[in-house]
Every structure is written in structure tokens, then in C-alpha cells.
Design an enzyme around this catalytic site. Structure first.
Site, PDB file in Angstrom:
ATOM      1  N   LEU A   1      19.614 -63.699  42.464  1.00  0.00           N
ATOM      2  CA  LEU A   1      20.757 -63.774  43.372  1.00  0.00           C
ATOM      3  C   LEU A   1      21.994 -63.985  42.524  1.00  0.00           C
ATOM      4  O   LEU A   1      22.102 -64.993  41.812  1.00  0.00           O
ATOM      5  CB  LEU A   1      20.642 -64.911  44.391  1.00  0.00           C
ATOM      6  CG  LEU A   1      21.755 -64.916  45.474  1.00  0.00           C
ATOM      7  CD1 LEU A   1      21.287 -65.640  46.726  1.00  0.00           C
ATOM      8  CD2 LEU A   1      23.079 -65.511  45.014  1.00  0.00           C
ATOM      9  N   GLU A   2      22.901 -63.031  42.550  1.00  0.00           N
ATOM     10  CA  GLU A   2      24.198 -63.279  41.945  1.00  0.00           C
ATOM     11  C   GLU A   2      25.262 -62.691  42.841  1.00  0.00           C
ATOM     12  O   GLU A   2      25.042 -61.670  43.479  1.00  0.00           O
ATOM     13  CB  GLU A   2      24.286 -62.781  40.489  1.00  0.00           C
ATOM     14  CG  GLU A   2      23.934 -61.356  40.235  1.00  0.00           C
ATOM     15  CD  GLU A   2      23.828 -61.019  38.719  1.00  0.00           C
ATOM     16  OE1 GLU A   2      23.910 -61.896  37.851  1.00  0.00           O
ATOM     17  OE2 GLU A   2      23.667 -59.817  38.440  1.00  0.00           O
ATOM     18  N   ILE A   3      26.373 -63.395  42.924  1.00  0.00           N
ATOM     19  CA  ILE A   3      27.525 -62.892  43.674  1.00  0.00           C
ATOM     20  C   ILE A   3      28.633 -62.793  42.644  1.00  0.00           C
ATOM     21  O   ILE A   3      29.032 -63.803  42.058  1.00  0.00           O
ATOM     22  CB  ILE A   3      27.913 -63.842  44.822  1.00  0.00           C
ATOM     23  CG1 ILE A   3      26.698 -64.060  45.740  1.00  0.00           C
ATOM     24  CG2 ILE A   3      29.088 -63.262  45.621  1.00  0.00           C
ATOM     25  CD1 ILE A   3      26.957 -64.990  46.918  1.00  0.00           C
TER      26      ILE A   3
END
Ligand code: GDP
Ligand code: MN
Length: 351
Positions: A237-239
Site C-alpha cells: 500500500l502506497e499513496i
């Protein structure tokens, strides 16, 4: 049927289901998923979760990528779950972004995989895993279907957000000048990256013009050897802001790594590669520890520690249990990798 709600295009790069509504989003952002057709049901679970927790209110777009063709069935099921204002694209990874580069000795790569498998390294024997990690290191941001977006949120089938997100997370990135958001950081398995750190150091010494090294203490041991402390942001998960990767320095960095063959002769993950890039290219203020989301991806869970937000954001995770897992993970990596835990560094990054 799903077609009633969609204008559909068949492009060279893939199939696009256009949204039907007017968008009012202030920033251009998309979810990005790389996955396989077989992962449909894990994927649906994740999409339903993300829509209910966040995207029903915003209608951000989705881009699904795959090294093979997605089936009609996959696409229709996905479209049926997503906000009708979202544009949903399904693209194929260009062949030359997935195949071995010419410089790789395929026979040697095969031998190295067998060796790592015998050593019991996680995914040590997997060829496709290496292509996947290389794809996320040097190519996903180049896919034609993501070119128009500034921010992305990477998702994986089977993962879940554990609390409601009652604000526009991408606008938050913009307003607070954040370029990279993460939820979990961990120690990398040393056996997967025997030479990555020394190639990173070589790259730094070749580029004295790199001034923004404020995040270096997050990855570097504070000793004479200046070795890698194995910390990395868990990239499933990366934003993030695509501009982190779409710049000449990152491209040179990727090419520098690519030339060493370590994506195939070792088993470099995209997580440590992204983390080293962040440590080289961003200031600590541009990195965001997203502590209110709650997130699960086997075998780890991140649970927000502000208990009052558990009620307002309808969290479904148990803090004590989560802490127990975290502590045992720390002790596990500590024992396994024999490295010193630098609490100062953790505090720096988490503050
Ligand atoms: P892990 O999280 O490190 O255990 O790795 P995963 O198996 O979850 O893979 C990471 C992401 O890449 C997931 O979204 C997978 O669906 C995707 N992925 C991994 N290998 C392949 C592959 O060979 N083809 C495609 N299309 N997706 C893949
Ligand atoms: Mn995964």
C-alpha cells in the site's frame, strides 16, 4: 448490465470504462493495481472495502494492470462494484516492461533462483515475483493508462483498509505537500538484497548534486560502516505522487540498478528500491506515515493507536493484539538479522 452505466473504449493500451458523472475532484489521482485474473475474488473484496471506506464519496479512478489479458468476466465484476463516476481502465503491461532485459544471463538467473530457493528465501525460487518487483521499480509509472494522473494509491487483492477515511486523502497530500505515504515499515530480508545497498551508495557518490538526503537516516545505520539498517516502507500500500518516479534522477537510479542485474540475480524488492529512492529524493516533511487508516495485508496489520478515532471512523481492528504482533515481528527480525533497532530513527520518521 454494467454496460448501461458505462461508455466503453477499446484502446491499444487496454479497455476503458468511462464514468458517467461529473467529477469535482481537486486533484487527479487513481488507484493502481497489478494483479492476475485468478485473483478476482480477493480483488472484489478489496474494492468493496475501499469503496465503502473511502471512494464512494469521491469517485476516484482505477487502473488495473496485468502481464496477461484480463477476462471479460474479471472486468465486469470489478466495474459492477465501483463508484459510477469512476473511470476504470484495464491495461496490459507492455511486453518489454516484463520480459528479461537483454543484459540478463537467463541461465545464471535460473541458477541463482535455485540457490535462493534452497536457502529458503521467501519467493527465492520465483521468476514471476522478480518480474513483478522490477515492474514496480522501473515501469508501472510509465504505463500509458496512468500518464494523466498526478497521485496514485497502490492496492493489492486481498488487502483491507480497517477504518473509514472521511476526508479526501489525495487533497490532503496536495495541501500538505506530501509525496509518499505509507502505513507499515519493516525490515527487509537481508538475503534478498546482498548488494543493493552498495549499489545505492555508488549511485550517491556518482551524484554529488543530490542535496535532498534528509531521509537518509531512516535507512542508514549510525555506525562507522554506514550500512543499510534494512528498513523499508511496505509498498503493497502506497499513496504517492508519481513525480517521485517520473524524474531523471529516479530514472538514472533505476537504470543504475538494472545494470547490476540484481532484480534477477538477487531478489530485489520494489519496497526497498522505492524506500531508497524516497530517502534520496524526499525531505522527511514530504513523507507521510498514514496512521489513521488501519490496514491489513497478510501477515501484518496496522491498527490506529488513537482509540477515539476507532469509534468515529468505525475501525475494525484490535490494538493490543496488533501491538503483540508488531512486537513479535520486531523481536523476530532483531534475532534473525542481528541488527540494532534505532528508536531515534523510528521517532524521526514517525513524528
Ligand atoms: P507479496 O505481497 O510480496 O506476497 O506479493 P504478491 O504475490 O501479493 O504480489 C504483489 C502484487 O503483484 C499483487 O497485487 C499481485 O496480484 C501482483 N502480481 C504478482 N505477480 C504477478 C504476476 O506474475 N502477474 C500479475 N499480473 N500480477 C502479479
Ligand atoms: Mn501481496
Amino acid at each position: 448490465s454494467v454496460y448501461d452505466r458505462r461508455i466503453e473504449f477499446d484502446l491499444d493500451d487496454g479497455v476503458v470504462f468511462n464514468g458517467v458523472g461529473f467529477k469535482t475532484n481537486e486533484v487527479s489521482a487513481t488507484f493502481v493495481v497489478l494483479c492476475r485474473d485468478e485473483e478476482l475474488y480477493e480483488m472484489l473484496d478489496t474494492i468493496q472495502n475501499i469503496e465503502d471506506r473511502f471512494n464512494h464519496a469521491y469517485g476516484y479512478d482505477y487502473v488495473f494492470l496485468n502481464d496477461k489479458q484480463f477476462s471479460r468476466r474479471f472486468m465486469e465484476h470489478v466495474v459492477s462494484l465501483v463508484n459510477k463516476n469512476s473511470r476504470i481502465s484495464f491495461g496490459k503491461v507492455p511486453r518489454h516492461h516484463w520480459l528479461y532485459p537483454e543484459t540478463i544471463d537467463i541461465e545464471f538467473a535460473h541458477q541463482q533462483r535455485s540457490k535462493m530457493e534452497a536457502m529458503g528465501v521467501l519467493y527465492g525460487g520465483s521468476e514471476s515475483y522478480r518480474h513483478m518487483c522490477r515492474y514496480f521499480s522501473g515501469f508501472f509509472y510509465k504505463h500509458p493508462l496512468v500518464q494523466d494522473y498526478q497521485y496514485y494509491w497502490r492496492l493489492e487483492p486481498g488487502t483491507k483498509v480497517l477504518c473509514d477515511v472521511q476526508y479526501d486523502i489525495f487533497v490532503h497530500m496536495l495541501n500538505n505537500k506530501k509525496k509518499y505515504g505509507f502505513v507499515i515499515s519493516l525490515f527487509e530480508y537481508r538475503a534478498t538484497i546482498p548488494t543493493l545497498w552498495s549499489h545505492f551508495r555508488d549511485f550517491l557518490s556518482l551524484h554529488p548534486e543530490l542535496k535532498s538526503l534528509g531521509m537518509l537516516p531512516f535507512v542508514e545505520n549510525d555506525d562507522v560502516a554506514r550500512s543499510y539498517n534494512l528498513c523499508h516502507f511496505w509498498s503493497n500500500l502506497e499513496i504517492a505522487d508519481f513525480s517521485l518516479f517520473r524524474n531523471p534522477v529516479y530514472e538514472q537510479f533505476f537504470e543504475h540498478l538494472e545494470a547490476q542485474g540484481g532484480f534477477f540475480y538477487e531478489r530485489w524488492g520494489d519496497a526497498p528500491v522505492h524506500t531508497l529512492a524516497v530517502s534520496m529524493l524526499l525531505e522527511p516533511s514530504e513523507v507521510w506515515f498514514i496512521d489513521d487508516l488501519g490496514y491489513s495485508h497478510e501477515p501484518y496489520t496496522m491498527c490506529p493507536k488513537q482509540l477515539d478515532s476507532h469509534l468515529t471512523n468505525r475501525c475494525v481492528c484490535d490494538l493490543p493484539w496488533n501491538l503483540l504482533i508488531l512486537i513479535s515481528a520486531f523481536i523476530g527480525s532483531f534475532a534473525a538479522q542481528n541488527i540494532a533497532l534505532d528508536f531515534e530513527i523510528l521517532r524521526l520518521v514517525l513524528s
